[in-house]
Motif scaffolding. Sequence first.
Motif, short mmCIF file in Angstrom:
data_model
loop_
_atom_site.label_atom_id
_atom_site.label_comp_id
_atom_site.label_asym_id
_atom_site.label_seq_id
_atom_site.Cartn_x
_atom_site.Cartn_y
_atom_site.Cartn_z
N PRO A 25 0.81 -1.22 0.00
CA PRO A 25 0.00 0.00 0.00
C PRO A 25 0.84 1.27 0.00
O PRO A 25 0.29 2.37 0.01
N TYR A 26 2.15 1.12 -0.03
CA TYR A 26 3.05 2.27 0.11
C TYR A 26 3.32 2.93 -1.24
O TYR A 26 2.97 2.41 -2.29
N GLU A 27 3.96 4.10 -1.18
CA GLU A 27 4.24 4.88 -2.38
C GLU A 27 5.63 4.58 -2.95
O GLU A 27 6.13 5.34 -3.77
N PHE A 28 6.24 3.51 -2.48
CA PHE A 28 7.54 3.11 -2.99
C PHE A 28 7.52 1.60 -3.21
O PHE A 28 6.75 0.87 -2.58
N ALA A 29 8.35 1.13 -4.13
CA ALA A 29 8.40 -0.29 -4.45
C ALA A 29 9.07 -1.08 -3.33
O ALA A 29 9.92 -0.57 -2.61
N LEU A 30 8.66 -2.34 -3.21
CA LEU A 30 9.24 -3.24 -2.22
C LEU A 30 9.79 -4.48 -2.91
O LEU A 30 9.21 -4.95 -3.89
N LYS A 31 10.88 -5.00 -2.40
CA LYS A 31 11.32 -6.32 -2.82
C LYS A 31 11.10 -7.27 -1.65
O LYS A 31 11.15 -6.86 -0.48
N PHE A 32 10.81 -8.53 -1.95
CA PHE A 32 10.46 -9.47 -0.90
C PHE A 32 11.27 -10.75 -1.04
O PHE A 32 11.81 -11.08 -2.10
N LYS A 33 11.32 -11.48 0.06
CA LYS A 33 11.99 -12.77 0.11
C LYS A 33 11.19 -13.69 1.03
O LYS A 33 10.76 -13.27 2.10
N VAL A 34 10.97 -14.92 0.60
CA VAL A 34 10.25 -15.90 1.41
C VAL A 34 11.25 -16.84 2.06
O VAL A 34 12.07 -17.46 1.37
N LEU A 35 11.19 -16.94 3.38
CA LEU A 35 12.03 -17.86 4.14
C LEU A 35 11.16 -18.94 4.75
O LEU A 35 9.95 -18.75 4.91
N CYS A 36 11.76 -20.06 5.11
CA CYS A 36 10.97 -21.18 5.60
C CYS A 36 11.77 -22.02 6.59
O CYS A 36 13.00 -22.13 6.47
N THR A 37 11.09 -22.58 7.58
CA THR A 37 11.77 -23.42 8.56
C THR A 37 12.06 -24.82 8.01
O THR A 37 13.01 -25.47 8.44
N THR A 38 11.24 -25.29 7.08
CA THR A 38 11.41 -26.63 6.51
C THR A 38 11.30 -26.56 4.98
O THR A 38 10.29 -26.96 4.41
N PRO A 39 12.30 -26.03 4.31
CA PRO A 39 12.21 -25.82 2.86
C PRO A 39 12.10 -27.10 2.06
O PRO A 39 11.62 -27.08 0.94
N ASN A 40 12.51 -28.24 2.63
CA ASN A 40 12.43 -29.49 1.89
C ASN A 40 11.00 -29.99 1.73
O ASN A 40 10.71 -30.84 0.88
N LYS A 41 10.07 -29.46 2.53
CA LYS A 41 8.68 -29.92 2.46
C LYS A 41 7.83 -29.08 1.51
O LYS A 41 6.70 -29.47 1.18
N TYR A 42 8.34 -27.94 1.08
CA TYR A 42 7.52 -27.03 0.28
C TYR A 42 8.27 -26.57 -0.97
O TYR A 42 9.50 -26.52 -0.99
N ALA A 43 7.49 -26.24 -1.98
CA ALA A 43 8.01 -25.61 -3.18
C ALA A 43 7.34 -24.25 -3.31
O ALA A 43 6.12 -24.14 -3.19
N VAL A 44 8.13 -23.22 -3.52
CA VAL A 44 7.61 -21.85 -3.58
C VAL A 44 7.90 -21.28 -4.96
O VAL A 44 9.05 -21.25 -5.41
N VAL A 45 6.86 -20.81 -5.62
CA VAL A 45 7.01 -20.14 -6.91
C VAL A 45 7.36 -18.68 -6.65
O VAL A 45 6.64 -17.99 -5.94
N ASP A 46 8.46 -18.22 -7.19
CA ASP A 46 8.92 -16.84 -7.01
C ASP A 46 9.13 -16.55 -5.53
O ASP A 46 8.43 -15.73 -4.92
N ALA A 47 10.12 -17.21 -4.93
CA ALA A 47 10.43 -16.99 -3.52
C ALA A 47 11.04 -15.61 -3.29
O ALA A 47 11.08 -15.14 -2.16
N THR A 48 11.53 -14.97 -4.33
CA THR A 48 12.01 -13.59 -4.25
C THR A 48 11.40 -12.81 -5.40
O THR A 48 11.08 -13.36 -6.45
N GLY A 49 11.23 -11.52 -5.18
CA GLY A 49 10.64 -10.70 -6.22
C GLY A 49 10.42 -9.28 -5.76
O GLY A 49 10.98 -8.85 -4.74
N ALA A 50 9.60 -8.55 -6.49
CA ALA A 50 9.34 -7.14 -6.19
C ALA A 50 7.85 -6.86 -6.36
O ALA A 50 7.16 -7.53 -7.13
N VAL A 51 7.40 -5.84 -5.63
CA VAL A 51 6.00 -5.40 -5.72
C VAL A 51 5.99 -3.90 -5.99
O VAL A 51 6.61 -3.13 -5.25
N LYS A 52 5.31 -3.50 -7.02
CA LYS A 52 5.21 -2.08 -7.35
C LYS A 52 4.36 -1.35 -6.31
O LYS A 52 3.58 -1.97 -5.59
N PRO A 53 4.51 -0.03 -6.21
CA PRO A 53 3.70 0.74 -5.26
C PRO A 53 2.21 0.55 -5.49
O PRO A 53 1.74 0.54 -6.63
#
Length: 219
Positions: free
Chosen positions: A43-71
Amino acid sequence: MQQQRRQPELVEGNLPVFVFPTELIFYADDQSTHKQVLTLYNPYEFALKFKVLCTTPNKYAVVDATGAVKPQCCVDIVIRHRDVRAAHYGVIDKFRLQVSEQSQRKALGRKEIIATLLPSAKEPPQQKEEEEKRIKEHLSESVFFEQTLCQPENRPASSGPSLLTVFLGIVCIAALMLPTLGEMESLVPLYLHLSVNQKLVAAYVLGKYSGLCVLVELL
């Protein structure tokens, strides 16, 4: 003399992170729940980049675990449970969604999402209440977080527009078909008459989602 507007300094870790849902429940007997979507809002007026972290990465598959979100936009993050078995029933895993500014490395905010695998959605109400209570207790006791990057998954071929896209398209078409304010010869109740501006908004949204559907088909 005009005063220059200065953007407030962002403190590390204090930026609110808006994500839905905040809890993922997978049911072993319902394959449709093995893939779920997290929506990150900016909801902000500036772009954000994100990263998904996980306690048990071997149990899950994440599409686009890193990326950016426009304002003032949002992005969907697909999470798939790929190790569904009885040994994992009731085990509480955690994801951490970490956001920062595009030009900086420090994390401005983070949000934790819990994930649980249950044997079936058809559980007695009392058992569900006990499970929810146990999850809350686990959250209150949990302090440390294993910041391991989730394993990325190759994006699957799209099967077409989502149900939400189709629903919004139908709503916009219905809005455009309703009479405009000022039309006297109409059997439709007056409270369903829309203004020109409202119809323009519906047409704009419909155009946006039509473009999205075309893009999905091309991908």
